[in-house]
Scaffold this motif. Structure first.
Motif, PDB file in Angstrom:
ATOM      1  N   LEU A 132      54.886  11.267 -67.612  1.00 43.21           N
ATOM      2  CA  LEU A 132      55.976  11.627 -68.511  1.00 43.21           C
ATOM      3  C   LEU A 132      56.037  10.750 -69.757  1.00 43.21           C
ATOM      4  CD1 LEU A 132      58.802  12.395 -65.922  1.00 43.21           C
ATOM      5  CD2 LEU A 132      57.440  14.033 -67.240  1.00 43.21           C
ATOM      6  N   SER A 133      55.467   9.557 -69.671  1.00 44.72           N
ATOM      7  CA  SER A 133      55.561   8.652 -70.825  1.00 44.72           C
ATOM      8  C   SER A 133      54.240   8.479 -71.557  1.00 44.72           C
ATOM      9  CB  SER A 133      56.064   7.280 -70.365  1.00 44.72           C
ATOM     10  OG  SER A 133      55.246   6.750 -69.346  1.00 44.72           O
ATOM     11  N   LEU A 134      53.169   9.092 -71.059  1.00 45.52           N
ATOM     12  CA  LEU A 134      51.824   8.873 -71.599  1.00 45.52           C
ATOM     13  C   LEU A 134      51.736   9.137 -73.090  1.00 45.52           C
ATOM     14  CD1 LEU A 134      48.872   8.154 -70.959  1.00 45.52           C
ATOM     15  CD2 LEU A 134      48.481  10.568 -70.439  1.00 45.52           C
ATOM     16  N   SER A 135      52.298  10.242 -73.519  1.00 51.09           N
ATOM     17  CA  SER A 135      52.176  10.618 -74.931  1.00 51.09           C
ATOM     18  C   SER A 135      53.152   9.862 -75.831  1.00 51.09           C
ATOM     19  CB  SER A 135      52.418  12.128 -75.089  1.00 51.09           C
ATOM     20  OG  SER A 135      53.734  12.471 -74.675  1.00 51.09           O
ATOM     21  N   GLN A 136      54.036   9.055 -75.234  1.00 49.39           N
ATOM     22  CA  GLN A 136      55.074   8.375 -76.010  1.00 49.39           C
ATOM     23  C   GLN A 136      54.813   6.882 -76.183  1.00 49.39           C
ATOM     24  OE1 GLN A 136      57.605  10.112 -77.316  1.00 49.39           O
ATOM     25  NE2 GLN A 136      57.082  12.038 -76.316  1.00 49.39           N
ATOM     26  N   THR A 167      59.775  13.102 -73.256  1.00 45.15           N
ATOM     27  CA  THR A 167      58.790  14.114 -72.880  1.00 45.15           C
ATOM     28  C   THR A 167      59.441  15.268 -72.139  1.00 45.15           C
ATOM     29  OG1 THR A 167      56.974  12.526 -72.764  1.00 45.15           O
ATOM     30  CG2 THR A 167      56.705  14.560 -71.521  1.00 45.15           C
ATOM     31  N   LEU A 168      60.262  14.936 -71.142  1.00 42.87           N
ATOM     32  CA  LEU A 168      60.880  15.985 -70.347  1.00 42.87           C
ATOM     33  C   LEU A 168      61.831  16.823 -71.197  1.00 42.87           C
ATOM     34  CD1 LEU A 168      60.902  17.157 -67.553  1.00 42.87           C
ATOM     35  CD2 LEU A 168      62.754  15.607 -66.931  1.00 42.87           C
ATOM     36  N   THR A 169      62.573  16.176 -72.086  1.00 43.41           N
ATOM     37  CA  THR A 169      63.487  16.908 -72.974  1.00 43.41           C
ATOM     38  C   THR A 169      62.713  17.882 -73.856  1.00 43.41           C
ATOM     39  OG1 THR A 169      65.037  15.047 -73.036  1.00 43.41           O
ATOM     40  CG2 THR A 169      65.216  16.674 -74.785  1.00 43.41           C
ATOM     41  N   THR A 170      61.598  17.409 -74.422  1.00 46.31           N
ATOM     42  CA  THR A 170      60.780  18.266 -75.287  1.00 46.31           C
ATOM     43  C   THR A 170      60.192  19.429 -74.506  1.00 46.31           C
ATOM     44  OG1 THR A 170      60.209  16.395 -76.705  1.00 46.31           O
ATOM     45  CG2 THR A 170      58.781  18.316 -76.825  1.00 46.31           C
ATOM     46  N   GLU A 171      59.662  19.137 -73.298  1.00 47.36           N
ATOM     47  CA  GLU A 171      59.055  20.183 -72.486  1.00 47.36           C
ATOM     48  C   GLU A 171      60.073  21.261 -72.126  1.00 47.36           C
ATOM     49  OE1 GLU A 171      55.930  20.745 -71.332  1.00 47.36           O
ATOM     50  OE2 GLU A 171      55.151  19.088 -72.527  1.00 47.36           O
ATOM     51  N   VAL A 172      61.267  20.828 -71.699  1.00 49.29           N
ATOM     52  CA  VAL A 172      62.296  21.790 -71.306  1.00 49.29           C
ATOM     53  C   VAL A 172      62.728  22.633 -72.505  1.00 49.29           C
ATOM     54  CG1 VAL A 172      64.679  22.040 -70.504  1.00 49.29           C
ATOM     55  CG2 VAL A 172      63.147  20.445 -69.347  1.00 49.29           C
ATOM     56  N   LEU A 187      62.283  26.654 -72.799  1.00 48.58           N
ATOM     57  CA  LEU A 187      63.441  27.534 -72.973  1.00 48.58           C
ATOM     58  C   LEU A 187      63.326  28.351 -74.257  1.00 48.58           C
ATOM     59  CD1 LEU A 187      66.357  25.211 -71.800  1.00 48.58           C
ATOM     60  CD2 LEU A 187      65.462  27.218 -70.628  1.00 48.58           C
ATOM     61  N   ASN A 188      62.809  27.740 -75.321  1.00 44.82           N
ATOM     62  CA  ASN A 188      62.605  28.474 -76.566  1.00 44.82           C
ATOM     63  C   ASN A 188      61.607  29.625 -76.371  1.00 44.82           C
ATOM     64  OD1 ASN A 188      64.393  26.875 -78.000  1.00 44.82           O
ATOM     65  ND2 ASN A 188      62.809  25.541 -78.829  1.00 44.82           N
ATOM     66  N   ASN A 189      60.523  29.333 -75.630  1.00 46.45           N
ATOM     67  CA  ASN A 189      59.544  30.381 -75.349  1.00 46.45           C
ATOM     68  C   ASN A 189      60.170  31.510 -74.536  1.00 46.45           C
ATOM     69  OD1 ASN A 189      57.488  29.037 -76.666  1.00 46.45           O
ATOM     70  ND2 ASN A 189      56.728  28.028 -74.830  1.00 46.45           N
ATOM     71  N   ALA A 190      60.981  31.130 -73.535  1.00 45.06           N
ATOM     72  CA  ALA A 190      61.638  32.135 -72.703  1.00 45.06           C
ATOM     73  C   ALA A 190      62.583  32.986 -73.535  1.00 45.06           C
ATOM     74  CB  ALA A 190      62.400  31.455 -71.564  1.00 45.06           C
ATOM     75  N   ALA A 192      61.235  25.832 -66.758  1.00 41.11           N
ATOM     76  CA  ALA A 192      62.298  24.966 -67.274  1.00 41.11           C
ATOM     77  C   ALA A 192      63.224  24.524 -66.162  1.00 41.11           C
ATOM     78  CB  ALA A 192      63.084  25.700 -68.361  1.00 41.11           C
ATOM     79  N   ILE A 193      63.538  25.433 -65.237  1.00 38.53           N
ATOM     80  CA  ILE A 193      64.396  25.079 -64.097  1.00 38.53           C
ATOM     81  C   ILE A 193      63.723  24.008 -63.243  1.00 38.53           C
ATOM     82  CG2 ILE A 193      65.358  25.955 -61.929  1.00 38.53           C
ATOM     83  CD1 ILE A 193      65.829  28.626 -63.406  1.00 38.53           C
ATOM     84  N   ASN A 194      62.425  24.174 -63.011  1.00 37.49           N
ATOM     85  CA  ASN A 194      61.693  23.168 -62.228  1.00 37.49           C
ATOM     86  C   ASN A 194      61.729  21.811 -62.922  1.00 37.49           C
ATOM     87  OD1 ASN A 194      61.034  25.124 -60.368  1.00 37.49           O
ATOM     88  ND2 ASN A 194      58.973  25.472 -61.163  1.00 37.49           N
ATOM     89  N   GLN A 195      61.522  21.826 -64.241  1.00 39.88           N
ATOM     90  CA  GLN A 195      61.520  20.574 -64.995  1.00 39.88           C
ATOM     91  C   GLN A 195      62.894  19.915 -64.978  1.00 39.88           C
ATOM     92  OE1 GLN A 195      60.090  22.225 -68.655  1.00 39.88           O
ATOM     93  NE2 GLN A 195      57.940  21.815 -68.195  1.00 39.88           N
ATOM     94  N   LEU A 196      63.948  20.719 -65.102  1.00 40.62           N
ATOM     95  CA  LEU A 196      65.306  20.171 -65.038  1.00 40.62           C
ATOM     96  C   LEU A 196      65.599  19.631 -63.646  1.00 40.62           C
ATOM     97  CD1 LEU A 196      67.264  22.854 -67.092  1.00 40.62           C
ATOM     98  CD2 LEU A 196      66.974  20.449 -67.698  1.00 40.62           C
ATOM     99  N   GLY A 197      65.066  20.306 -62.629  1.00 38.33           N
ATOM    100  CA  GLY A 197      65.253  19.823 -61.270  1.00 38.33           C
ATOM    101  C   GLY A 197      64.626  18.457 -61.060  1.00 38.33           C
TER     102      GLY A 197
END
Length: 213
Positions: free
Chosen positions: A16-20, A47-52, A56-59, A97-102
């Motif tokens: 989660l922190s690799l790219s940061q 990372t998680l905020t960006t991914e989610v 969600l934007n794609n959805a 997104a639900i999985n990532q939020l979980g």
């Protein structure tokens, strides 16, 4: 749920922190523990905020397109099938997104262990340093195992999972079976419905390429 081992927690933090985190090896190696933990946690949150948000934007985009297709269609089968496909893709994106939020529910545990367990901090740091130090070679290994695909086209989270697994197998003497299993578990938590199967397939081909002909 069975408690996870320090290295499993470390892999998740590293992922989660690799790219940061800073690419400079010396800068990362000389960070005091408290600063390292802060950077790991902050990077993970970003990372998680960006991914989610991206998911969600794609959805939302797929939902809008499927709705537009339904409204403008003349009930032709082709239009309805296209709208149905778009809707299924939107549902899949939402599920990711639900999985990532979980996974965010586990953040308190990640933070606590990163603060209290030196093994977690050290292994997360070693993973990040190894990936950054051998990124070109790691990406080449992954590229050779991809079928009709390019490393640069991979979703960032999938690319990072593969990089960590290849780093462990090729540069950290971790048995391939362990590295692959852990990568698949990470993909189940953070990638798409088919993500873990894709990750498993690529890493299996990586191990096959390592074996002598």
């Amino acid at each position: 749920m069975r408690p996870r081992k320090p290295q499993q927690i470390a892999r998740e933090l590293a992922l989660l922190s690799l790219s940061q985190l800073p690419v400079n090896r010396k800068k990362l190696e000389t960070l005091p523990d408290d600063q390292l933990v802060s950077k790991l946690v902050l990077g993970a949150v970003r990372t998680l905020t960006t991914e989610v948000q991206d998911t969600l934007n794609n959805a939302a985009g797929e939902l809008q397109r499927s709705n537009d297709r339904l409204l403008t269609s003349q009930t032709r089968a082709s239009d309805l099938n296209t709208a149905r496909t778009m809707l299924q893709e939107a549902i899949a994106c939402t599920q990711i997104a639900i999985n990532q939020l979980g996974s965010a529910v586990d953040f308190p545990e990640l933070i606590q262990l990163a603060n209290q367990d030196k093994e977690v901090r050290n292994y997360a740091k070693e993973l990040i340093i190894t990936v950054n130090g051998h990124r070109t070679a790691i990406d080449q290994i992954i590229s050779e195992a991809l079928v009709d695909w390019q490393v640069t086209r991979l979703a960032q989270i999938d690319r990072d999972i593969l990089q960590i697994a290849v780093a462990e197998m090729n540069f950290m003497s971790v048995p391939a079976s362990i590295a692959i299993n852990e990568a698949v578990e990470l993909a189940k938590r953070y990638s798409g419905e088919e993500g873990h199967r894709f990750i498993n397939g690529v890493l299996r081909r990586v191990t096959e390429q390592k074996q002598p002909a």
